[in-house]
Design a protein around this motif. Structure first.
Motif, PDB file in Angstrom:
ATOM      1  N   MET A 227     -11.372 -15.293   4.269  1.00 49.07           N
ATOM      2  CA  MET A 227     -11.500 -15.830   5.610  1.00 49.07           C
ATOM      3  C   MET A 227     -12.903 -16.601   5.374  1.00 49.07           C
ATOM      4  O   MET A 227     -13.749 -16.244   4.533  1.00 49.07           O
TER       5      MET A 227
ATOM      6  N   GLY B  88      -6.190   2.378   5.419  1.00 53.09           N
ATOM      7  CA  GLY B  88      -6.443   1.970   6.808  1.00 53.09           C
ATOM      8  C   GLY B  88      -8.011   1.815   7.255  1.00 53.09           C
ATOM      9  O   GLY B  88      -8.322   1.330   8.131  1.00 53.09           O
TER      10      GLY B  88
ATOM     11  N   GLN C 171     -12.321   1.559   6.061  1.00 51.84           N
ATOM     12  CA  GLN C 171     -13.303   0.704   5.034  1.00 51.84           C
ATOM     13  C   GLN C 171     -14.366   1.015   5.104  1.00 51.84           C
ATOM     14  O   GLN C 171     -14.949   1.814   6.171  1.00 51.84           O
TER      15      GLN C 171
ATOM     16  N   LEU D 188       0.094 -11.980   6.654  1.00 50.54           N
ATOM     17  CA  LEU D 188      -1.210 -12.284   6.674  1.00 50.54           C
ATOM     18  C   LEU D 188      -1.704 -13.220   5.457  1.00 50.54           C
ATOM     19  O   LEU D 188      -1.402 -12.828   4.542  1.00 50.54           O
TER      20      LEU D 188
ATOM     21  N   GLY E 242     -10.534 -10.583   5.671  1.00 48.09           N
ATOM     22  CA  GLY E 242     -11.677 -10.794   6.202  1.00 48.09           C
ATOM     23  C   GLY E 242     -12.794  -9.685   5.944  1.00 48.09           C
ATOM     24  O   GLY E 242     -13.547  -9.435   6.404  1.00 48.09           O
ATOM     25  N   ARG E 243     -12.163  -8.769   5.084  1.00 47.27           N
ATOM     26  CA  ARG E 243     -13.002  -7.521   4.796  1.00 47.27           C
ATOM     27  C   ARG E 243     -13.967  -7.671   3.616  1.00 47.27           C
ATOM     28  O   ARG E 243     -15.203  -7.436   3.652  1.00 47.27           O
TER      29      ARG E 243
ATOM     30  N   ARG F 122     -10.863  -0.965  -0.178  1.00 39.52           N
ATOM     31  CA  ARG F 122     -11.627  -0.389   0.965  1.00 39.52           C
ATOM     32  C   ARG F 122     -13.125  -0.935   0.992  1.00 39.52           C
ATOM     33  O   ARG F 122     -13.738  -0.767   2.164  1.00 39.52           O
TER      34      ARG F 122
ATOM     35  N   GLN G  41       1.071  -0.988   0.022  1.00 38.99           N
ATOM     36  CA  GLN G  41      -0.174  -0.274  -0.101  1.00 38.99           C
ATOM     37  C   GLN G  41       0.916   1.296  -0.061  1.00 38.99           C
ATOM     38  O   GLN G  41       2.001   1.158  -0.289  1.00 38.99           O
TER      39      GLN G  41
HETATM   40  N1  ATP Z   1     -10.693 -12.857  12.344  1.00 36.14           N
HETATM   41  C1  ATP Z   1     -11.727 -11.979  11.949  1.00 36.14           C
HETATM   42  N2  ATP Z   1     -13.195 -12.284  11.698  1.00 36.14           N
HETATM   43  C2  ATP Z   1     -14.147 -11.526  11.333  1.00 36.14           C
HETATM   44  N3  ATP Z   1     -13.865 -10.421  10.601  1.00 36.14           N
HETATM   45  C3  ATP Z   1     -12.460 -10.207  10.461  1.00 36.14           C
HETATM   46  C4  ATP Z   1     -11.429 -10.934  10.900  1.00 36.14           C
HETATM   47  N4  ATP Z   1     -10.443 -10.435  10.712  1.00 36.14           N
HETATM   48  C5  ATP Z   1     -10.420  -9.300   9.937  1.00 36.14           C
HETATM   49  N5  ATP Z   1     -12.002  -9.265   9.767  1.00 36.14           N
HETATM   50  C6  ATP Z   1     -12.580  -8.010   9.059  1.00 36.14           C
HETATM   51  O1  ATP Z   1     -11.541  -7.635   8.208  1.00 36.14           O
HETATM   52  C7  ATP Z   1     -11.838  -5.989   8.198  1.00 36.14           C
HETATM   53  C8  ATP Z   1     -10.204  -5.662   8.065  1.00 36.14           C
HETATM   54  O2  ATP Z   1      -9.503  -5.833   9.075  1.00 36.14           O
HETATM   55  P1  ATP Z   1      -8.425  -4.954   9.330  1.00 36.14           P
HETATM   56  O3  ATP Z   1      -8.885  -3.425   9.568  1.00 36.14           O
HETATM   57  O4  ATP Z   1      -7.500  -5.559  10.603  1.00 36.14           O
HETATM   58  O5  ATP Z   1      -7.412  -5.183   8.352  1.00 36.14           O
HETATM   59  P2  ATP Z   1      -6.042  -4.385   7.821  1.00 36.14           P
HETATM   60  O6  ATP Z   1      -5.018  -5.369   7.410  1.00 36.14           O
HETATM   61  O7  ATP Z   1      -5.717  -3.416   8.748  1.00 36.14           O
HETATM   62  O8  ATP Z   1      -6.570  -3.711   6.739  1.00 36.14           O
HETATM   63  P3  ATP Z   1      -5.759  -2.276   5.773  1.00 36.14           P
HETATM   64  O9  ATP Z   1      -4.514  -2.174   6.461  1.00 36.14           O
HETATM   65  O10 ATP Z   1      -5.882  -2.796   4.593  1.00 36.14           O
HETATM   66  O11 ATP Z   1      -6.765  -1.222   6.139  1.00 36.14           O
HETATM   67  C9  ATP Z   1     -11.983  -5.922   9.750  1.00 36.14           C
HETATM   68  O12 ATP Z   1     -12.865  -4.731  10.007  1.00 36.14           O
HETATM   69  C10 ATP Z   1     -13.246  -7.210  10.025  1.00 36.14           C
HETATM   70  O13 ATP Z   1     -14.543  -6.698   9.589  1.00 36.14           O
END
Ligand code: ATP
Length: 506
Positions: free
Chosen positions: A233, A341, A343, A209, A213-214, A372, A175
């Motif tokens: 996921m 960061g 969504q 990772l 899960g988004r 996003r 990113q």
């Molecule tokens: N174990 C889980 N169970 C259910 N939902 C999950 C899980 N892990 C992640 N998610 C979903 O995925 C979304 C994104 O997770 P997160 O914000 O931690 O990702 P990120 O890696 O920080 O993403 P980015 O950096 O790209 O914004 C969370 O808001 C949630 O809805």
């Protein structure tokens, strides 16, 4: 004055501790003599305080057991006064700032701050005696290399050693990197490379990772090609919201071609301040359409790849719908870079440019933009321009499989029970921005007229039901009648009152 932590301290010292020490002196065996078990119970000075404790307090079976009970009781009392001693500082520290500083140094277990704050307040924190063992750094691929070191240096070494034990960096080098405004520093000195990215490039082992899960699986395909392995996921295929289609829209993601409006595509009123009126109007029209179908405003975000377009979209929203209670504003209107960061369920994205691809050529920006949305992604762009950009093809090839005109399902309301995989028999293809805005206008007028009709028919109904004074029949009261004419002990009583009571107890 009587109830300060300070007086509590004196009370503990002169009343509680003094009694306890006297008790100990009496019950501790000296010179090999044994003390009768009963003495503990009779001499224990805090019977009154433990009045409510389960009885009997002392079992009177063995000296050791009863002594343990007595010591346990004292520890309980002592703990209360220790806590009061900890709060004592708040009697002296009157300003919020002093109090927060005290908490920061003495009490806080986890402290969150930005790297910029750490840089600004470093001296203050070190002088305060700030201490920490672990650092967890979020979005560390977006921090300048030099800035990355500041959070490591917020405390003085102890006996020549830094007490920091662990440093965990979380980030995504796929990113966007940190922002460097000066082109020479950015490109030739490679200052935009974060320490995180440098470490990854050097081949230092990382924990990757391997599942997201988004987003819906279909949307995830637009960006997962960029990662070594990124599955979905299990909940992404199972939860109802992911299985259901987006109401009123045929596809869960679409690339929508936007041609010039009145002969104008992108415009640049100021240097690097890019705007595209047709895309701005189209985005807002889709937002209004979704709102009229019943989508909640906070579930929709509008993104653009340029600051100029962000301002234009905000202007269009202010003109068209912000003050309209039926529509309002989306959750956010911002740039892709700012939205890293974050969504939302539905993302409407405007790519702005029509003459050259511009900074979307940086795949990292494309990855942020594509990743996003949870449930729906609608991209407004000049397809002929972006489809030829080699760097973007893995995403655009998928976007272009679907028609490049927005396909809607008229008269479907949010939320729909239609499955995302089912075919839609009677969809409508939107020709262009003008078609969409006209459709939204007509839809809006129909809706408002429908609401008016409903309102007046209800008003008429109510008018029919209107009763003149004296028309209301007086019924016999079967329930309990209070002795006092103003008394109201009627159990079946007032619903409003019950609601209030419920709210009070909650
Ligand atoms: N174990 C889980 N169970 C259910 N939902 C999950 C899980 N892990 C992640 N998610 C979903 O995925 C979304 C994104 O997770 P997160 O914000 O931690 O990702 P990120 O890696 O920080 O993403 P980015 O950096 O790209 O914004 C969370 O808001 C949630 O809805």
């Amino acid at each position: 004055v009587a109830y300060t932590c300070e007086t509590a301290g004196h009370f503990f010292l002169y009343q509680v501790l003094a009694r306890w020490e006297k008790f100990l002196a009496t019950v501790r065996p000296s010179d090999g003599k044994t003390v009768p078990v009963k003495t503990i119970k009779t001499e224990f000075p805090f019977h009154g305080f433990f009045e409510n404790a389960p009885k009997p307090l002392f079992k009177e079976k063995s000296y050791e057991t009863d002594m343990e009970i007595a010591e346990g009781c004292f520890r309980y009392i002592e703990k209360m006064f220790t806590q009061l001693e900890e709060f004592r500082a708040f009697e002296l520290l009157r300003s919020g700032l002093d109090r927060s500083k005290y908490l920061l140094v003495k009490e806080a277990k986890i402290i969150a701050m930005t790297c910029t704050h750490a840089a600004l307040k470093r001296k203050e924190l070190v002088d305060m005696g700030f201490k920490y063992d672990n650092i967890l750094m979020e979005e560390s691929a977006q921090i300048l290399e030099i800035e990355t070191f500041i959070p490591l240096l917020l405390q003085n070494p102890q006996d020549g050693f830094n007490r920091l034990k662990r440093w965990i960096m979380i980030g995504d080098h796929n990113q966007l990197p940190p922002v460097i405004k000066n082109m020479a520093f950015q490109k030739y000195s490679n200052m935009e490379q974060s320490l995180f990215t440098r470490i990854v490039r050097l081949g230092v082992p990382t924990v990757d990772l391997d599942a997201q899960g988004r987003s819906r699986a279909t949307i995830a395909n637009l960006y997962n090609w960029r990662y070594k392995k990124l599955d979905n996921m299990s909940h992404v295929g199972v939860y109802a919201e992911y299985q259901k289609a987006n109401a009123g829209l045929v596809y869960d993601f679409q690339l929508i071609n936007v041609e010039d409006f009145n002969g104008v595509g992108e415009s640049e009123p100021n240097p690097y301040f890019y705007q595209n009126l047709a895309e701005a109007e189209y985005c807002v029209a889709l937002f209004m359409y979704m709102r009229l179908l019943g989508y909640p405003a906070h579930k929709i975000t509008i993104l653009s790849t340029y600051n100029g377009q962000k301002h234009l979209i905000r202007d269009v929203i202010n003109t068209r719908c912000a003050d309209n209670p039926l529509i309002g504003r989306p959750h956010k209107v911002t740039t892709v870079d700012k939205y890293q960061g974050q969504q939302n369920d539905y993302i409407l994205l405007s790519l702005v440019r029509t003459a050259s691809v511009g900074h979307l050529r940086d795949v990292r920006r494309l990855i942020v933009a594509m990743s996003r949305a949870r449930l729906g992604l609608y991209v407004f762009a000049r397809v002929s321009l972006f489809r030829n950009c080699f760097e973007l093809t893995p995403a655009f090839n998928q976007l272009m499989i679907r028609p490049q005109q927005l396909h809607i399902v008229p008269h479907e309301t949010f939320p729909t029970s239609r499955l995302n995989t089912s075919r839609v028999p009677n969809s409508v293809a939107i020709q262009d921005m003008v078609h969409m805005t006209t459709l939204v206008y007509n839809f809006y007028m129909d809706k408002v007229n429908g609401m008016k009709k409903e309102f007046y028919s209800k008003a008429k109904l109510n008018a029919d039901k209107w009763k003149k004074p004296g028309d209301i029949e007086v019924k016999d009261v079967e329930t309990h009648v209070a002795i006092h004419p103003g008394g109201d002990s009627d159990e079946s009583g007032d619903e409003e009152e019950k609601e209030e009571e419920k709210m009070d107890t909650e």
